[in-house]
Design a protein around this motif. Structure first.
Motif, PDB file in Angstrom:
ATOM      1  N   THR A 142       0.868  -1.176   0.000  1.00  0.00           N
ATOM      2  CA  THR A 142       0.000   0.000   0.000  1.00  0.00           C
ATOM      3  C   THR A 142       0.901   1.221   0.000  1.00  0.00           C
ATOM      4  O   THR A 142       1.777   1.359   0.866  1.00  0.00           O
ATOM      5  CB  THR A 142      -0.926   0.031   1.216  1.00  0.00           C
ATOM      6  OG1 THR A 142      -1.768  -1.126   1.195  1.00  0.00           O
ATOM      7  CG2 THR A 142      -1.799   1.283   1.192  1.00  0.00           C
ATOM      8  N   ILE A 143       0.714   2.094  -0.975  1.00  0.00           N
ATOM      9  CA  ILE A 143       1.534   3.298  -1.141  1.00  0.00           C
ATOM     10  C   ILE A 143       0.615   4.492  -1.006  1.00  0.00           C
ATOM     11  O   ILE A 143      -0.298   4.680  -1.819  1.00  0.00           O
ATOM     12  CB  ILE A 143       2.242   3.284  -2.508  1.00  0.00           C
ATOM     13  CG1 ILE A 143       3.129   2.038  -2.631  1.00  0.00           C
ATOM     14  CG2 ILE A 143       3.056   4.551  -2.708  1.00  0.00           C
ATOM     15  CD1 ILE A 143       3.473   1.670  -4.047  1.00  0.00           C
ATOM     16  N   ASP A 144       0.806   5.265   0.022  1.00  0.00           N
ATOM     17  CA  ASP A 144      -0.098   6.372   0.362  1.00  0.00           C
ATOM     18  C   ASP A 144       0.319   7.648  -0.360  1.00  0.00           C
ATOM     19  O   ASP A 144       1.300   8.288   0.003  1.00  0.00           O
ATOM     20  CB  ASP A 144      -0.094   6.586   1.880  1.00  0.00           C
ATOM     21  CG  ASP A 144      -1.137   7.595   2.320  1.00  0.00           C
ATOM     22  OD1 ASP A 144      -2.031   7.912   1.516  1.00  0.00           O
ATOM     23  OD2 ASP A 144      -1.052   8.069   3.462  1.00  0.00           O
ATOM     24  N   GLU A 145      -0.424   7.997  -1.416  1.00  0.00           N
ATOM     25  CA  GLU A 145      -0.203   9.218  -2.192  1.00  0.00           C
ATOM     26  C   GLU A 145       1.254   9.364  -2.620  1.00  0.00           C
ATOM     27  O   GLU A 145       1.840  10.442  -2.542  1.00  0.00           O
ATOM     28  CB  GLU A 145      -0.648  10.455  -1.402  1.00  0.00           C
ATOM     29  CG  GLU A 145      -2.149  10.504  -1.162  1.00  0.00           C
ATOM     30  CD  GLU A 145      -2.600  11.821  -0.567  1.00  0.00           C
ATOM     31  OE1 GLU A 145      -1.873  12.823  -0.703  1.00  0.00           O
ATOM     32  OE2 GLU A 145      -3.678  11.849   0.034  1.00  0.00           O
ATOM     33  N   GLY A 146       1.824   8.258  -3.122  1.00  0.00           N
ATOM     34  CA  GLY A 146       3.218   8.308  -3.530  1.00  0.00           C
ATOM     35  C   GLY A 146       3.492   7.634  -4.855  1.00  0.00           C
ATOM     36  O   GLY A 146       4.643   7.569  -5.278  1.00  0.00           O
ATOM     37  N   TRP A 147       2.454   7.124  -5.526  1.00  0.00           N
ATOM     38  CA  TRP A 147       2.645   6.490  -6.831  1.00  0.00           C
ATOM     39  C   TRP A 147       2.301   7.515  -7.902  1.00  0.00           C
ATOM     40  O   TRP A 147       1.183   8.009  -7.980  1.00  0.00           O
ATOM     41  CB  TRP A 147       1.749   5.265  -6.962  1.00  0.00           C
ATOM     42  CG  TRP A 147       1.965   4.500  -8.225  1.00  0.00           C
ATOM     43  CD1 TRP A 147       1.365   4.705  -9.431  1.00  0.00           C
ATOM     44  CD2 TRP A 147       2.866   3.394  -8.426  1.00  0.00           C
ATOM     45  NE1 TRP A 147       1.821   3.813 -10.363  1.00  0.00           N
ATOM     46  CE2 TRP A 147       2.744   2.992  -9.771  1.00  0.00           C
ATOM     47  CE3 TRP A 147       3.745   2.705  -7.592  1.00  0.00           C
ATOM     48  CZ2 TRP A 147       3.483   1.931 -10.292  1.00  0.00           C
ATOM     49  CZ3 TRP A 147       4.482   1.650  -8.117  1.00  0.00           C
ATOM     50  CH2 TRP A 147       4.341   1.278  -9.445  1.00  0.00           C
ATOM     51  N   PHE A 148       3.281   7.849  -8.740  1.00  0.00           N
ATOM     52  CA  PHE A 148       3.079   8.912  -9.725  1.00  0.00           C
ATOM     53  C   PHE A 148       2.300   8.380 -10.923  1.00  0.00           C
ATOM     54  O   PHE A 148       2.626   7.330 -11.484  1.00  0.00           O
ATOM     55  CB  PHE A 148       4.421   9.467 -10.201  1.00  0.00           C
ATOM     56  CG  PHE A 148       4.276  10.613 -11.167  1.00  0.00           C
ATOM     57  CD1 PHE A 148       4.092  11.897 -10.689  1.00  0.00           C
ATOM     58  CD2 PHE A 148       4.298  10.406 -12.538  1.00  0.00           C
ATOM     59  CE1 PHE A 148       3.944  12.958 -11.573  1.00  0.00           C
ATOM     60  CE2 PHE A 148       4.149  11.444 -13.422  1.00  0.00           C
ATOM     61  CZ  PHE A 148       3.976  12.730 -12.935  1.00  0.00           C
ATOM     62  N   MET A 149       1.279   9.124 -11.316  1.00  0.00           N
ATOM     63  CA  MET A 149       0.525   8.819 -12.533  1.00  0.00           C
ATOM     64  C   MET A 149       0.316  10.107 -13.304  1.00  0.00           C
ATOM     65  O   MET A 149       0.089  11.166 -12.719  1.00  0.00           O
ATOM     66  CB  MET A 149      -0.841   8.202 -12.201  1.00  0.00           C
ATOM     67  CG  MET A 149      -0.775   6.800 -11.628  1.00  0.00           C
ATOM     68  SD  MET A 149      -2.425   6.074 -11.387  1.00  0.00           S
ATOM     69  CE  MET A 149      -2.957   5.896 -13.104  1.00  0.00           C
TER      70      MET A 149
END
Length: 483
Positions: A130-137
């Motif tokens: 789980t990555i909290d607001e850290g995966w760039f799209m």
């Protein structure tokens, strides 16, 4: 969005210098760089910073019968990402032999590494992040929250002794990873250099530094030096210690090797105790595999680091994008505010610029041959003089490809057959045991894999009934050979 690669006659074994890394995976370091972890480690949580300084909380959990991904899992994930590119970024699962994945990950063909491969792909499938607001799209909401397993789907066949070279492995990478790969959120990765590094932690440090080295927000698209608190850096890499001296001692061999190889020019550790600060100074800026293509981009306003990245990732697009860019500047009724950004967009999303007024693509498919116009002073048109030479070159290229295909034997032939049947959409009609049988028969010469691929290719024109007819023919052969 990168277009799907067309099928081509090449074994699905990566033995090349240049590859790719998805930037989120490179920067977030989801896999511990340590060679081993405690057998009971089933969860970790860490906080890292994005390139723009935002804190991101990442959590990893695994079932009770597993441990968190670590060590060689990094290498197998790099192999899977690059095999996914070779498979044409498919919409669904893709298939490879265990031997193909082993070689793509840079390991020798031995029982030890086949055991490591099986353990690794299971961990990559079982571990949930789980990555909290850290995966760039790409899009209006750049930083997103994501929850996924890196290997979203996994199936494979093993013998009594475990996975072996001909074992067929079918995987699908997580949707956010696939979306990033298709959107071009990737960077070049020197696979030759990466594989030559001695230990998993050295490779993990290099992969992390290389991902952070490319930063489009800087003046030239490259970070010249990088600083981080020692303890935060150790946590980012998955080093399981809360003592600064242990973290520094663990990192020292990696620092010594990367400095000796010239990747970093300087590694400096300052401060005391838990306030120690680590500073890296990068070596000479990367040149890339195609410096002449990078120069085409940088001469038109693209930052040098971005030019290296794009020319390595999309070499086949650069010249055409430069021509489109030059044409656009000529016809535009107003000055272009950000010419470098426009050219980057033309490389990354060529479909958005397909209809430029008055522009004919250099690689457009030719229509019917035009009537020949005699050239001045001759009795023949220019096109008539050039066509035989071009056709001779095409014939020679096809002959070379046929010769390479004819030379494929053993495991290389198996991998080529599996790749082609995957690309043609035929492999999905076989069960896992049938895929394993097919690989075995091709390996031992009991089934002509080249003929199967030719028949499957011809069947595409006949639609689903023709494809299924080929599948049934192969299935009957499998049943006769292995009743």
């Amino acid at each position: 969005m990168p277009e799907r690669k067309p099928p081509r006659a090449a074994p699905l074994v990566l033995d090349v210098n240049s590859g790719y890394d998805e930037l989120n995976l490179g920067r977030l370091a989801l896999i511990s760089g340590q060679k081993t972890v405690p057998p009971g480690l089933r969860r970790w949580q860490k906080t890292i910073l994005t390139p723009d300084g935002r804190p991101v909380v990442i959590t990893c959990t695994v079932p009770d019968d597993q441990v968190v991904p670590h060590g060689l899992d990094n290498d197998f994930m790099v192999g899977l990402v690059n095999l996914c590119f070779e498979a044409g970024l498919p919409d669904g699962p893709f298939t490879v032999s265990a031997y193909g994945l082993l070689k793509a990950s840079g390991f020798p063909d031995s029982a030890q590494y086949y055991r490591a491969l099986e353990e690794s792909i299971v961990r990559l499938n079982k571990a949930n992040y789980t990555i909290d607001e850290g995966w760039f799209m790409h899009g209006p909401h750049s930083w997103t929250t994501q929850s996924f397993a890196q290997v979203n789907y996994l199936s494979y066949v093993r013998s009594r002794s475990g996975v072996r070279g001909t074992s067929v492995i079918t995987v699908q990478l997580a949707p956010p990873i696939m979306e990033s790969l298709r959107a071009g959120y990737i960077k070049p990765l020197d696979l030759n250099f990466y594989r030559s590094l001695s230990q998993p932690l050295v490779r993990a440090v290099y992969r992390q530094l290389d991902a952070l080295h490319f930063d489009e927000s800087t003046a030239d698209g490259l970070v010249r030096e990088l600083s981080a608190p020692l303890m935060a850096w150790g946590s980012r890499l998955g080093i399981l210690s809360d003592r600064p001296d242990n973290v520094a001692r663990t990192l020292k061999p990696a620092h010594d090797e990367l400095r000796a190889r010239g990747y970093v020019a300087e590694v400096e550790l300052t401060g005391r105790g838990r306030d120690k600060l680590l500073r890296y100074v990068f070596g000479p800026p990367p040149v890339g595999e195609y410096p002449e293509l990078a120069l085409l981009l940088s001469a038109r306003g693209v930052k040098s680091g971005v030019a290296v990245r794009l020319s390595t990732v999309f070499p086949e697009r650069i010249e055409e994008a430069a021509r489109r860019f030059d044409h656009y500047l000529k016809i535009s009724s107003r000055p272009v505010a950000n010419p470098g950004g426009l050219l980057v967009a033309m490389v990354q999303r060529p479909e958005d610029f397909a209809e430029l007024p008055g522009y004919a693509a250099a690689d457009a498919r030719p229509g019917p041959p035009p009537a020949e116009t005699p050239a001045k002073g001759t009795g023949k048109g220019r096109s008539a003089r050039q066509r035989p030479a071009a056709q001779d070159e095409l014939d020679a290229l096809e002959a070379r490809e046929e010769a390479k295909l004819a030379a494929l034997q053993g495991q290389a032939l198996v991998d080529w057959v599996l790749k082609q049947l995957t690309l043609l959409g035929t492999m999905k009609h076989f069960t896992l045991p049938e895929r394993s049988q097919l690989a075995e028969l091709v390996l031992h010469g009991q089934l002509d894999g080249r003929t199967v691929v030719r028949e499957a290719t011809r069947a595409i024109a006949g639609g689903a009934p023709a494809v299924l007819a080929v599948v049934e023919d192969v299935r009957r052969h499998l049943q006769v050979t292995h009743p």
